[in-house]
Design a protein around this motif. Structure first.
Motif, PDB file in Angstrom:
ATOM      1  N   PRO A 116       0.807  -1.228   0.000  1.00 32.62           N
ATOM      2  CA  PRO A 116       0.000   0.000   0.000  1.00 32.62           C
ATOM      3  C   PRO A 116       0.842   1.281   0.000  1.00 32.62           C
ATOM      4  N   ALA A 117       1.899   1.321   0.798  1.00 31.93           N
ATOM      5  CA  ALA A 117       2.744   2.519   0.849  1.00 31.93           C
ATOM      6  C   ALA A 117       3.486   2.728  -0.469  1.00 31.93           C
ATOM      7  N   ILE A 118       3.983   1.647  -1.051  1.00 29.81           N
ATOM      8  CA  ILE A 118       4.687   1.743  -2.332  1.00 29.81           C
ATOM      9  C   ILE A 118       3.726   2.236  -3.417  1.00 29.81           C
ATOM     10  N   THR A 119       2.521   1.715  -3.418  1.00 26.29           N
ATOM     11  CA  THR A 119       1.524   2.147  -4.400  1.00 26.29           C
ATOM     12  C   THR A 119       1.210   3.628  -4.222  1.00 26.29           C
ATOM     13  N   ALA A 120       1.100   4.089  -2.988  1.00 29.75           N
ATOM     14  CA  ALA A 120       0.821   5.508  -2.721  1.00 29.75           C
ATOM     15  C   ALA A 120       1.987   6.390  -3.177  1.00 29.75           C
ATOM     16  N   ILE A 121       3.212   5.955  -2.917  1.00 26.68           N
ATOM     17  CA  ILE A 121       4.378   6.720  -3.378  1.00 26.68           C
ATOM     18  C   ILE A 121       4.352   6.817  -4.893  1.00 26.68           C
ATOM     19  N   TYR A 122       4.129   5.701  -5.562  1.00 27.26           N
ATOM     20  CA  TYR A 122       4.119   5.691  -7.022  1.00 27.26           C
ATOM     21  C   TYR A 122       2.978   6.553  -7.567  1.00 27.26           C
ATOM     22  N   ASP A 123       1.835   6.534  -6.905  1.00 31.97           N
ATOM     23  CA  ASP A 123       0.685   7.338  -7.332  1.00 31.97           C
ATOM     24  C   ASP A 123       1.049   8.816  -7.451  1.00 31.97           C
ATOM     25  N   HIS A 124       1.825   9.318  -6.511  1.00 32.52           N
ATOM     26  CA  HIS A 124       2.243  10.721  -6.570  1.00 32.52           C
ATOM     27  C   HIS A 124       2.964  11.015  -7.893  1.00 32.52           C
ATOM     28  N   TYR A 125       3.867  10.130  -8.286  1.00 34.11           N
ATOM     29  CA  TYR A 125       4.637  10.355  -9.513  1.00 34.11           C
ATOM     30  C   TYR A 125       3.787  10.189 -10.763  1.00 34.11           C
ATOM     31  N   VAL A 126       2.854   9.259 -10.734  1.00 32.51           N
ATOM     32  CA  VAL A 126       1.947   9.073 -11.869  1.00 32.51           C
ATOM     33  C   VAL A 126       1.079  10.319 -12.046  1.00 32.51           C
ATOM     34  N   ALA A 127       0.530  10.820 -10.942  1.00 33.73           N
ATOM     35  CA  ALA A 127      -0.445  11.908 -11.006  1.00 33.73           C
ATOM     36  C   ALA A 127       0.171  13.279 -11.247  1.00 33.73           C
ATOM     37  N   THR A 128       1.443  13.472 -10.843  1.00 37.60           N
ATOM     38  CA  THR A 128       1.970  14.841 -10.844  1.00 37.60           C
ATOM     39  C   THR A 128       3.262  15.044 -11.627  1.00 37.60           C
ATOM     40  N   THR A 129       3.872  13.981 -12.152  1.00 36.79           N
ATOM     41  CA  THR A 129       5.171  14.148 -12.805  1.00 36.79           C
ATOM     42  C   THR A 129       5.238  13.366 -14.118  1.00 36.79           C
ATOM     43  N   THR A 130       6.307  13.630 -14.851  1.00 35.20           N
ATOM     44  CA  THR A 130       6.598  12.869 -16.064  1.00 35.20           C
ATOM     45  C   THR A 130       7.742  11.880 -15.818  1.00 35.20           C
ATOM     46  N   ILE A 131       8.075  11.646 -14.567  1.00 35.34           N
ATOM     47  CA  ILE A 131       9.125  10.684 -14.225  1.00 35.34           C
ATOM     48  C   ILE A 131       8.725   9.290 -14.684  1.00 35.34           C
ATOM     49  N   THR A 132       7.451   8.973 -14.593  1.00 32.07           N
ATOM     50  CA  THR A 132       6.929   7.720 -15.132  1.00 32.07           C
ATOM     51  C   THR A 132       5.982   8.053 -16.268  1.00 32.07           C
ATOM     52  N   PHE A 133       5.935   7.183 -17.248  1.00 30.29           N
ATOM     53  CA  PHE A 133       5.006   7.390 -18.354  1.00 30.29           C
ATOM     54  C   PHE A 133       3.657   6.732 -18.088  1.00 30.29           C
ATOM     55  N   ASP A 134       3.496   6.085 -16.934  1.00 27.69           N
ATOM     56  CA  ASP A 134       2.163   5.605 -16.565  1.00 27.69           C
ATOM     57  C   ASP A 134       1.246   6.808 -16.426  1.00 27.69           C
ATOM     58  N   THR A 135       0.020   6.666 -16.879  1.00 22.54           N
ATOM     59  CA  THR A 135      -0.962   7.742 -16.746  1.00 22.54           C
ATOM     60  C   THR A 135      -2.046   7.394 -15.738  1.00 22.54           C
ATOM     61  N   GLU A 136      -2.080   6.137 -15.310  1.00 27.47           N
ATOM     62  CA  GLU A 136      -2.979   5.688 -14.248  1.00 27.47           C
ATOM     63  C   GLU A 136      -2.177   4.825 -13.289  1.00 27.47           C
ATOM     64  N   THR A 137      -2.389   5.024 -12.008  1.00 22.30           N
ATOM     65  CA  THR A 137      -1.665   4.254 -11.006  1.00 22.30           C
ATOM     66  C   THR A 137      -2.139   2.807 -11.010  1.00 22.30           C
ATOM     67  N   PRO A 138      -1.203   1.869 -11.092  1.00 22.73           N
ATOM     68  CA  PRO A 138      -1.598   0.460 -10.999  1.00 22.73           C
ATOM     69  C   PRO A 138      -2.235   0.181  -9.631  1.00 22.73           C
ATOM     70  N   SER A 139      -3.113  -0.781  -9.599  1.00 26.25           N
ATOM     71  CA  SER A 139      -3.745  -1.174  -8.333  1.00 26.25           C
ATOM     72  C   SER A 139      -2.705  -1.813  -7.412  1.00 26.25           C
ATOM     73  N   GLU A 140      -3.048  -1.919  -6.150  1.00 25.23           N
ATOM     74  CA  GLU A 140      -2.172  -2.615  -5.203  1.00 25.23           C
ATOM     75  C   GLU A 140      -1.962  -4.060  -5.642  1.00 25.23           C
ATOM     76  N   ALA A 141      -2.998  -4.692  -6.172  1.00 27.44           N
ATOM     77  CA  ALA A 141      -2.856  -6.080  -6.635  1.00 27.44           C
ATOM     78  C   ALA A 141      -1.855  -6.161  -7.778  1.00 27.44           C
ATOM     79  N   ARG A 142      -1.908  -5.217  -8.697  1.00 29.30           N
ATOM     80  CA  ARG A 142      -0.964  -5.214  -9.826  1.00 29.30           C
ATOM     81  C   ARG A 142       0.452  -4.943  -9.332  1.00 29.30           C
TER      82      ARG A 142
END
Length: 169
Positions: free
Chosen positions: A18-44
């Motif tokens: 859960p914490a890792i997913t939340a950290i990654y969500d910040h970068y998905v939602a606010t930066t171009t550091i990742t090219f993901d445009t939607e945060t993967p689910s915790e299961a993914r």
């Protein structure tokens, strides 16, 4: 956020998802550091990290003295074809409040040690070209520029370049 000296680097635990997913969500939602445009689910995310664990690839978590996950780093196969099995790609993501405190440097240093121990011979960093902090970090560890791809990603209504840096392990 605890002082920089108040953390430990440790192996990934399933409870970190859960914490890792939340950290990654910040970068998905606010930066171009990742090219993901939607945060993967915790299961993914758990599936992704489980695959790395099954392969014996390095997966490191930075934990504050209060138990908070401050960041995570991993090195895993650069490409899926068997001939690439000795080449890894690194990733480091820090909690937004832990950026700029030297934690990325500590995590990359440990990731290099663990990647060598895992049998990797080359490490590739694939970085959005305007992410100077990440490029500089890798350069300080001896990574050299080996390529640039122009306008290969489109996020937040703009075209983005990536650079590849490489380090022999």
């Amino acid at each position: 956020m605890p002082a920089l000296s108040d953390y430990q680097l440790r192996p990934f635990r399933w409870a970190d998802v859960p914490a890792i997913t939340a950290i990654y969500d910040h970068y998905v939602a606010t930066t171009t550091i990742t090219f993901d445009t939607e945060t993967p689910s915790e299961a993914r995310m758990a599936e992704k990290f489980g695959a790395m664990l099954d392969l014996g690839h390095p997966l490191i978590v930075a934990e504050g003295s209060d138990g908070q996950v401050l960041g995570y780093a991993y090195a895993s196969t650069y490409r899926p074809r068997p001939a690439y099995r000795f080449t890894c790609e690194d990733s480091i993501y820090l909690h937004k409040d832990a950026v700029g405190r030297g934690l990325g440097k500590a995590m990359l240093a440990e990731l290099l040690v663990q990647s060598r121990a895992a049998g990797f011979k080359q490490m590739i960093a694939v970085i959005t070209a305007d992410t100077e902090i990440s490029i500089s970090l890798h350069e300080r560890f001896g990574f050299r520029h080996v390529g640039r791809y122009e306008a290969v990603g489109f996020k937040f209504d703009r075209w983005l370049d990536i650079v590849h840096l490489q380090l022999a392990l």
